[in-house]
Design a protein around this motif. Structure first.
Motif, PDB file in Angstrom:
ATOM      1  N   PHE A  55     -41.575 -36.997  96.984  1.00 37.46           N
ATOM      2  CA  PHE A  55     -42.670 -36.169  97.493  1.00 37.46           C
ATOM      3  C   PHE A  55     -42.941 -34.948  96.614  1.00 37.46           C
ATOM      4  CE2 PHE A  55     -41.370 -37.987 101.753  1.00 37.46           C
ATOM      5  CZ  PHE A  55     -42.442 -38.853 101.832  1.00 37.46           C
ATOM      6  N   ILE A  56     -42.029 -34.661  95.692  1.00 36.14           N
ATOM      7  CA  ILE A  56     -42.187 -33.467  94.857  1.00 36.14           C
ATOM      8  C   ILE A  56     -42.645 -33.847  93.449  1.00 36.14           C
ATOM      9  CG2 ILE A  56     -41.014 -31.449  93.889  1.00 36.14           C
ATOM     10  CD1 ILE A  56     -39.127 -31.639  96.420  1.00 36.14           C
ATOM     11  N   THR A  57     -41.874 -34.689  92.782  1.00 35.37           N
ATOM     12  CA  THR A  57     -42.212 -35.068  91.404  1.00 35.37           C
ATOM     13  C   THR A  57     -42.335 -36.580  91.222  1.00 35.37           C
ATOM     14  OG1 THR A  57     -39.864 -35.080  90.824  1.00 35.37           O
ATOM     15  CG2 THR A  57     -41.089 -33.044  90.390  1.00 35.37           C
ATOM     16  N   GLY A  58     -42.088 -37.332  92.278  1.00 39.45           N
ATOM     17  CA  GLY A  58     -42.069 -38.792  92.177  1.00 39.45           C
ATOM     18  C   GLY A  58     -43.387 -39.452  92.516  1.00 39.45           C
ATOM     19  N   SER A  59     -43.314 -40.614  93.110  1.00 41.83           N
ATOM     20  CA  SER A  59     -44.483 -41.467  93.329  1.00 41.83           C
ATOM     21  C   SER A  59     -45.565 -40.829  94.194  1.00 41.83           C
ATOM     22  CB  SER A  59     -44.055 -42.813  93.916  1.00 41.83           C
ATOM     23  OG  SER A  59     -43.381 -42.637  95.144  1.00 41.83           O
TER      24      SER A  59
ATOM     25  N   VAL B  95     -41.145 -25.418  96.258  1.00 37.35           N
ATOM     26  CA  VAL B  95     -39.685 -25.575  96.146  1.00 37.35           C
ATOM     27  C   VAL B  95     -38.965 -24.231  96.085  1.00 37.35           C
ATOM     28  CG1 VAL B  95     -37.795 -26.499  94.742  1.00 37.35           C
ATOM     29  CG2 VAL B  95     -39.797 -27.923  95.227  1.00 37.35           C
ATOM     30  N   PRO B  96     -39.359 -23.284  95.234  1.00 36.95           N
ATOM     31  CA  PRO B  96     -38.647 -21.997  95.218  1.00 36.95           C
ATOM     32  C   PRO B  96     -38.719 -21.252  96.553  1.00 36.95           C
ATOM     33  CG  PRO B  96     -40.054 -22.198  93.276  1.00 36.95           C
ATOM     34  CD  PRO B  96     -40.390 -23.348  94.184  1.00 36.95           C
ATOM     35  N   ASN B  97     -39.855 -21.352  97.245  1.00 38.06           N
ATOM     36  CA  ASN B  97     -39.991 -20.703  98.553  1.00 38.06           C
ATOM     37  C   ASN B  97     -39.026 -21.298  99.568  1.00 38.06           C
ATOM     38  OD1 ASN B  97     -42.157 -19.423  97.315  1.00 38.06           O
ATOM     39  ND2 ASN B  97     -43.713 -20.611  98.393  1.00 38.06           N
ATOM     40  N   VAL B  98     -38.910 -22.632  99.559  1.00 40.45           N
ATOM     41  CA  VAL B  98     -38.018 -23.308 100.510  1.00 40.45           C
ATOM     42  C   VAL B  98     -36.565 -22.983 100.181  1.00 40.45           C
ATOM     43  CG1 VAL B  98     -37.272 -25.531 101.445  1.00 40.45           C
ATOM     44  CG2 VAL B  98     -39.704 -25.136 100.966  1.00 40.45           C
ATOM     45  N   VAL B  99     -36.213 -22.974  98.908  1.00 39.83           N
ATOM     46  CA  VAL B  99     -34.843 -22.620  98.512  1.00 39.83           C
ATOM     47  C   VAL B  99     -34.506 -21.218  99.013  1.00 39.83           C
ATOM     48  CG1 VAL B  99     -33.305 -22.122  96.556  1.00 39.83           C
ATOM     49  CG2 VAL B  99     -34.745 -24.173  96.521  1.00 39.83           C
ATOM     50  N   GLU B 100     -35.410 -20.285  98.798  1.00 40.53           N
ATOM     51  CA  GLU B 100     -35.189 -18.899  99.237  1.00 40.53           C
ATOM     52  C   GLU B 100     -35.009 -18.827 100.750  1.00 40.53           C
ATOM     53  OE1 GLU B 100     -34.462 -14.943  98.460  1.00 40.53           O
ATOM     54  OE2 GLU B 100     -34.770 -16.544  97.000  1.00 40.53           O
ATOM     55  N   LYS B 101     -35.842 -19.546 101.491  1.00 43.78           N
ATOM     56  CA  LYS B 101     -35.752 -19.546 102.954  1.00 43.78           C
ATOM     57  C   LYS B 101     -34.418 -20.134 103.416  1.00 43.78           C
ATOM     58  CE  LYS B 101     -39.187 -19.824 105.692  1.00 43.78           C
ATOM     59  NZ  LYS B 101     -39.029 -18.664 106.576  1.00 43.78           N
ATOM     60  N   VAL B 102     -34.040 -21.283 102.859  1.00 42.61           N
ATOM     61  CA  VAL B 102     -32.792 -21.948 103.263  1.00 42.61           C
ATOM     62  C   VAL B 102     -31.585 -21.063 102.912  1.00 42.61           C
ATOM     63  CG1 VAL B 102     -31.293 -23.923 102.757  1.00 42.61           C
ATOM     64  CG2 VAL B 102     -33.734 -24.286 103.152  1.00 42.61           C
ATOM     65  N   LYS B 103     -31.607 -20.516 101.728  1.00 39.19           N
ATOM     66  CA  LYS B 103     -30.482 -19.699 101.240  1.00 39.19           C
ATOM     67  C   LYS B 103     -30.245 -18.483 102.134  1.00 39.19           C
ATOM     68  CE  LYS B 103     -31.031 -17.810  97.159  1.00 39.19           C
ATOM     69  NZ  LYS B 103     -31.119 -17.574  95.715  1.00 39.19           N
ATOM     70  N   ASN B 104     -31.297 -17.921 102.681  1.00 41.76           N
ATOM     71  CA  ASN B 104     -31.193 -16.691 103.466  1.00 41.76           C
ATOM     72  C   ASN B 104     -31.335 -16.901 104.968  1.00 41.76           C
ATOM     73  OD1 ASN B 104     -30.916 -14.820 101.223  1.00 41.76           O
ATOM     74  ND2 ASN B 104     -32.996 -15.434 100.707  1.00 41.76           N
TER      75      ASN B 104
ATOM     76  N   CYS C 143     -43.986 -22.361 102.854  1.00 44.78           N
ATOM     77  CA  CYS C 143     -42.879 -23.287 102.591  1.00 44.78           C
ATOM     78  C   CYS C 143     -43.255 -24.709 102.974  1.00 44.78           C
ATOM     79  CB  CYS C 143     -41.630 -22.840 103.345  1.00 44.78           C
ATOM     80  SG  CYS C 143     -40.932 -21.292 102.764  1.00 44.78           S
ATOM     81  N   CYS C 144     -44.548 -24.971 103.053  1.00 47.77           N
ATOM     82  CA  CYS C 144     -45.070 -26.304 103.362  1.00 47.77           C
ATOM     83  C   CYS C 144     -46.176 -26.643 102.375  1.00 47.77           C
ATOM     84  CB  CYS C 144     -45.681 -26.341 104.765  1.00 47.77           C
ATOM     85  SG  CYS C 144     -44.523 -26.166 106.127  1.00 47.77           S
ATOM     86  N   ALA C 145     -46.348 -27.915 102.145  1.00 43.74           N
ATOM     87  CA  ALA C 145     -47.483 -28.396 101.349  1.00 43.74           C
ATOM     88  C   ALA C 145     -47.974 -29.686 101.967  1.00 43.74           C
ATOM     89  CB  ALA C 145     -47.078 -28.622  99.890  1.00 43.74           C
ATOM     90  N   GLY C 146     -49.281 -29.827 101.973  1.00 45.13           N
ATOM     91  CA  GLY C 146     -49.891 -31.043 102.484  1.00 45.13           C
ATOM     92  C   GLY C 146     -50.377 -31.914 101.347  1.00 45.13           C
ATOM     93  N   VAL C 147     -50.995 -33.015 101.719  1.00 51.03           N
ATOM     94  CA  VAL C 147     -51.574 -33.916 100.736  1.00 51.03           C
ATOM     95  C   VAL C 147     -52.668 -33.182  99.960  1.00 51.03           C
ATOM     96  CG1 VAL C 147     -52.875 -36.067 100.467  1.00 51.03           C
ATOM     97  CG2 VAL C 147     -50.944 -35.956 102.064  1.00 51.03           C
TER      98      VAL C 147
END
Length: 177
Positions: free
Chosen positions: A13-17, A27-36, A144-148
Motif C-alpha cells: 500500500f506504500i511502495t508496492g502494487s 509514513v513519517p507522521n505515523v512513525v512519530e505518532k506510534v513512537k510517542n 496519518c491517513c491517506a486515501g486512494v
C-alpha cells in the motif's frame, strides 16, 4: 485505556502494487505518532492468499496485493520496530478487532485510528468500532491517513465525522498541496 489502531501500513500500500505518493508521505507522521503514543498500539494487516484473483475482491480489484508471507504483505520497515500486536484480516474491516480490544480487560477511554486507506480500510474499521463502542471516543488523525485520492480521503473523513468520530488535523492535505 487508550488504543491506537494502525491500519494496513504495509509495503504493497506504500511502495508496492497499490502504493502511492500520498501513502509514502504519511509514513513519517505515523512513525512519530506510534513512537510517542501513550497507550496500546494494535496493527492490522490486510491478508490475501494465492487465490486472491478468484475472490470477490480480486474480481473487483484485479491487482494482486498483500499476499501472505510476501514482502508486500509486511508492515513497512519504518514501523516494524513498534509492532507488538498485529491482526491479520481478510477483508477491509476486522470483526475481531473489537474483541481484541475488549480482551485487554480495562476501561476503554478512547480509540484512535490511522493508516491506509482512509476511504477503504480505515473507515471500515472505524465504523465497526463505532458500532461496537458507541460511547467510546473515536478519533482519526487525517495527517496519518491517506486515501486512494485526496478527494476520496476527504469524503471518508466527512462520513466518519457524520457518525461522531472526531477528525484530527482536518485539511492537512490541502495545506500541503
Amino acid at each position: 485505556m487508550k488504543f491506537l489502531i494502525v491500519v494496513d501500513m504495509q509495503n504493497d500500500f506504500i511502495t508496492g502494487s497499490l502504493g502511492s505518493k500520498l501513502a509514502e508521505a504519511i509514513v513519517p507522521n505515523v512513525v512519530e505518532k506510534v513512537k510517542n503514543y501513550d497507550g496500546k498500539v494494535i496493527f492490522t494487516r490486510d491478508t490475501h492468499f494465492a487465490d486472491y484473483m478468484k475472490s470477490q475482491e480480486g474480481r473487483k480489484l484485479p491487482i494482486e496485493h498483500c499476499v501472505k508471507d510476501t514482502a508486500g504483505w509486511e508492515i513497512c520497515d519504518e514501523l516494524k520496530p513498534y509492532v507488538e500486536t498485529v491482526i491479520d484480516k481478510i477483508t477491509f474491516g476486522s470483526v475481531d478487532l473489537p474483541n481484541i480490544i475488549k480482551d485487554f480487560g480495562k476501561e476503554i477511554e478512547e480509540i484512535e485510528l490511522c493508516g491506509l486507506c482512509t476511504d477503504i480500510c480505515v473507515i471500515s474499521n472505524a465504523m465497526i468500532l463505532k458500532a461496537t463502542f458507541p460511547e467510546v471516543r473515536l478519533l482519526v488523525d487525517a495527517k496519518c491517513c491517506a486515501g486512494v485520492s485526496v478527494e476520496s480521503h476527504n469524503t471518508a473523513l466527512d462520513a466518519m465525522r457524520a457518525v461522531q468520530i472526531d477528525i484530527l488535523n482536518v485539511g492537512y492535505y490541502e495545506a500541503k498541496l
